[in-house]
Design an enzyme around this catalytic site. Structure first.
Site, PDB file in Angstrom:
ATOM      1  N   SER A   6      -4.784  -1.076  12.373  1.00 24.80           N
ATOM      2  CA  SER A   6      -3.861  -2.188  12.598  1.00 24.80           C
ATOM      3  C   SER A   6      -2.460  -1.644  12.825  1.00 24.80           C
ATOM      4  O   SER A   6      -2.178  -0.470  12.586  1.00 24.80           O
ATOM      5  CB  SER A   6      -3.853  -3.118  11.392  1.00 24.80           C
ATOM      6  OG  SER A   6      -3.151  -2.501  10.326  1.00 24.80           O
ATOM      7  N   LYS A   7      -1.593  -2.527  13.277  1.00 24.70           N
ATOM      8  CA  LYS A   7      -0.206  -2.129  13.516  1.00 24.70           C
ATOM      9  C   LYS A   7       0.432  -1.672  12.201  1.00 24.70           C
ATOM     10  O   LYS A   7       1.255  -0.769  12.173  1.00 24.70           O
ATOM     11  CB  LYS A   7       0.567  -3.300  14.105  1.00 24.70           C
ATOM     12  CG  LYS A   7       1.939  -2.883  14.598  1.00 24.70           C
ATOM     13  CD  LYS A   7       2.654  -3.988  15.275  1.00 24.70           C
ATOM     14  CE  LYS A   7       3.986  -4.297  14.656  1.00 24.70           C
ATOM     15  NZ  LYS A   7       4.748  -3.161  14.147  1.00 24.70           N
ATOM     16  N   ARG A   8       0.009  -2.329  11.124  1.00 21.94           N
ATOM     17  CA  ARG A   8       0.569  -1.960   9.818  1.00 21.94           C
ATOM     18  C   ARG A   8       0.258  -0.502   9.440  1.00 21.94           C
ATOM     19  O   ARG A   8       1.072   0.166   8.819  1.00 21.94           O
ATOM     20  CB  ARG A   8       0.072  -2.916   8.720  1.00 21.94           C
ATOM     21  CG  ARG A   8       1.198  -3.832   8.230  1.00 21.94           C
ATOM     22  CD  ARG A   8       0.680  -4.923   7.328  1.00 21.94           C
ATOM     23  NE  ARG A   8      -0.151  -5.861   8.085  1.00 21.94           N
ATOM     24  CZ  ARG A   8      -1.391  -6.220   7.749  1.00 21.94           C
ATOM     25  NH1 ARG A   8      -1.965  -5.707   6.683  1.00 21.94           N
ATOM     26  NH2 ARG A   8      -2.060  -7.087   8.477  1.00 21.94           N
ATOM     27  N   GLY A  45       0.109   1.908  11.505  1.00 19.71           N
ATOM     28  CA  GLY A  45       1.085   2.690  12.259  1.00 19.71           C
ATOM     29  C   GLY A  45       2.431   2.704  11.552  1.00 19.71           C
ATOM     30  O   GLY A  45       3.056   3.756  11.400  1.00 19.71           O
ATOM     31  N   ASP A  46       2.869   1.528  11.094  1.00 21.29           N
ATOM     32  CA  ASP A  46       4.161   1.434  10.400  1.00 21.29           C
ATOM     33  C   ASP A  46       4.128   2.251   9.108  1.00 21.29           C
ATOM     34  O   ASP A  46       5.087   2.937   8.756  1.00 21.29           O
ATOM     35  CB  ASP A  46       4.494  -0.030  10.075  1.00 21.29           C
ATOM     36  CG  ASP A  46       4.682  -0.844  11.352  1.00 21.29           C
ATOM     37  OD1 ASP A  46       4.925  -0.232  12.410  1.00 21.29           O
ATOM     38  OD2 ASP A  46       4.585  -2.092  11.294  1.00 21.29           O
TER      39      ASP A  46
END
Ligand code: GLU
Length: 511
Positions: A262-264, A266-267
């Site tokens: 998920s994008k999270r 990546g963050d």
């Protein structure tokens, strides 16, 4: 059935930035099309107006331009099967909805969201299907006259697909084999909504794949649950003979732990999940992109190609052409592919090594100039040659190499404490004199003369070189000393040495 020309499509919905998993899907479609001499079509599936995000379509097009994946036809590319944007095909879908209604394969339903909610509370695990449709307000339970009257009065309705129970549906998947599912578990999916006069994803997707003569549907695993309904739709239209073959690609998994990337993630772990930087027009949030992080598009594609597929050999580095030759959709794995972003960094490093010094110098020169340094391309290339094997990204070169171009103003404290000894000023003064006397300032000659001097004096080579490095670099890093001096030239070398001796002696005296 005669052999059809291979045609595949990438069909994103413009609901935001393109996820890196979408890029992998597009890449596999591209490889498949190219290796079969077929067509790669770009379709925009924008029938869900609630989820439309301005700028997303342009973002997707720009992403593929950067990556160098070329479409043969589609939105912004043209072609004879257009329009390729679904919102421009409303009239086409209406015709096909009518066909299903006339054939009794679909029906009209008037149930409001509130009524549906009530049913859900009344009946556990309610789903609109063969067991419940008779309890609902639809054209199967109402007279034609009542249905017509309701429509006449402007009541909104949806068209639902009538799934016949008791059937086995076979999805023949190139990766997963024969996937069998019982029709009883499917609900009567909405195919069309009168409110916005638009079809849902399912109908538009099937009608377009048929009309655009798509032969293979290669897409992410998340669409596998839709596939049985899609098979039924092909049958309902009588298009079994030209039904595309399916291939559902394995999910991309988190770099660590369980579950979908998920994008999270990546963050949290500090890597991009989008090809390009994305500015969310609603929240204003800016998300990192592979391009802006300094990845080469070829490295990104190479990395993605091996997520869910491998050649069965040790080879890891592939050009796009090699991938076209070797890629085999049937060899894709069913199990999810871990998104190992360290591997992405490794690929970028390998691509730096594989690129010529000239190519890297072209990219590094503007950074050098941006730091206010005027240098010839030949000198920039020389530095690149010495240093490129130490970086993963071109942007890492400047912090590592700035000392070649800009003399140190300060001397790293820790290094000085460790490397600058009481006799260092004197030894460096002697070394400066030795260097001054060298006519041929080539690496080999300097090395020969300096080594002989160190030996004759009985100095410790390590001590000399460490202090020497501090005077030229300002800290303890960098390539071989004579690589540095040969680049700087005699004059600059001596200037730096003398300044260091002065500053460091003054510092020592002040203490
Ligand atoms: N519009 C769908 C998406 O956003 C397409 C799925 C498919 O390829 O059928 O991915």
């Amino acid at each position: 059935m005669s052999e059809r020309r291979v045609r595949v499509r990438f069909a994103p919905s413009p609901t935001g930035a393109l996820h890196i998993g979408g890029v992998r899907t597009a890449l596999f479609n591209y490889l498949f099309a190219r290796q079969h001499g077929g067509d790669f079509v770009f379709r925009i599936e924008d029938t869900d107006s609630n989820r439309f995000v301005p700028g997303a379509e342009e973002y997707i097009i720009e992403s593929f331009r950067w990556l160098g994946l070329k479409f043969d036809e589609g939105v912004s590319f043209g072609g004879k099967y257009g329009p390729y944007r679904q919102s421009e095909r409303r009239e086409i879908y209406k015709e096909y909805v009518t066909r299903l209604l006339d054939a009794g394969k679909a029906y009209i339903a008037f149930d409001t969201p509130e009524e549906l909610d009530m049913k859900r509370q009344e009946i556990q695990n309610f789903q609109y299907d063969a067991t419940t449709r008779s309890l609902m307000r639809n054209s199967l339970t109402m007279s034609k006259a009542d249905v017509d009257a309701l429509i006449e009065d402007g009541n909104q309705y949806v068209v639902r697909f009538k799934v016949e129970p008791g059937e086995e549906i076979h999805v023949n998947d190139l990766i997963r084999g024969d996937v069998v599912i019982k029709s009883d578990i499917l609900d009567d999916k909405v195919l069309y909504k009168s409110a916005d006069e638009l079809p849902t994803y399912h109908l538009a997707n099937i009608v377009d794949d048929h009309l655009m003569e798509i032969t293979h549907v290669i897409r992410g695993e998340e669409w596998l649950p839709s596939a049985p309904l899609h098979v039924l739709l092909y049958r309902a239209f009588g298009w079994e003979d030209t039904m595309p073959r399916f291939a559902h690609l394995p999910l991309l998994l988190k770099p660590d732990g369980k579950g979908k990337l998920s994008k999270r993630d990546g963050d949290r772990l500090g890597f991009p999940v989008f090809p390009l930087e994305w500015h969310d027009p609603k929240t204003g949030e800016v998300s990192n992109g592979f391009r802006e992080q300094g990845y080469f598009p070829e490295a990104v594609l190479n990395f993605l190609a091996l997520l869910g597929w491998n050649p069965g050999t040790e080879q890891e580095l592939f050009t796009l052409d090699e991938l076209v030759k070797q890629f085999d959709i049937s060899k894709c794995s069913k199990a999810g592919a871990r998104f190992d972003f360290q591997k992405a960094i490794w690929f970028n490093h390998e691509y730096i090594l594989n690129k010529s010094d000239d190519e890297i110098a072209e990219l590094f020169a503007p950074i050098v100039a941006g730091n206010g340094v005027e240098e010839s391309m030949a000198r920039v290339r020389q530095v690149v040659h010495m240093m490129k094997d130490r970086v993963n990204f071109v942007r890492e070169l400047w912090p590592l190499c700035s000392f070649f171009f800009v003399p140190p103003i300060e001397y790293d404290e820790k290094t000085t404490r460790k490397r600058w000894k009481a006799d260092s000023p004197q030894v460096m003064n002697e070394l400066a004199e030795v260097l001054e006397g060298i006519e041929d300032f080539s690496i080999e000659n300097q090395e020969r003369v300096v080594m002989a001097w160190v030996e004759s004096k009985g100095y410790k080579l390590g001590d000399v070189m460490n202090a020497f490095r501090l005077t030229l670099v300002g800290e303890g890093k960098g390539p071989g000393m004579f690589d540095i001096t040969a680049f700087l030239g005699k004059e600059e070398t001596l200037t730096r040495m003398r300044r260091a001796i002065e500053v460091l002696s003054a510092d020592a005296a002040a203490q």
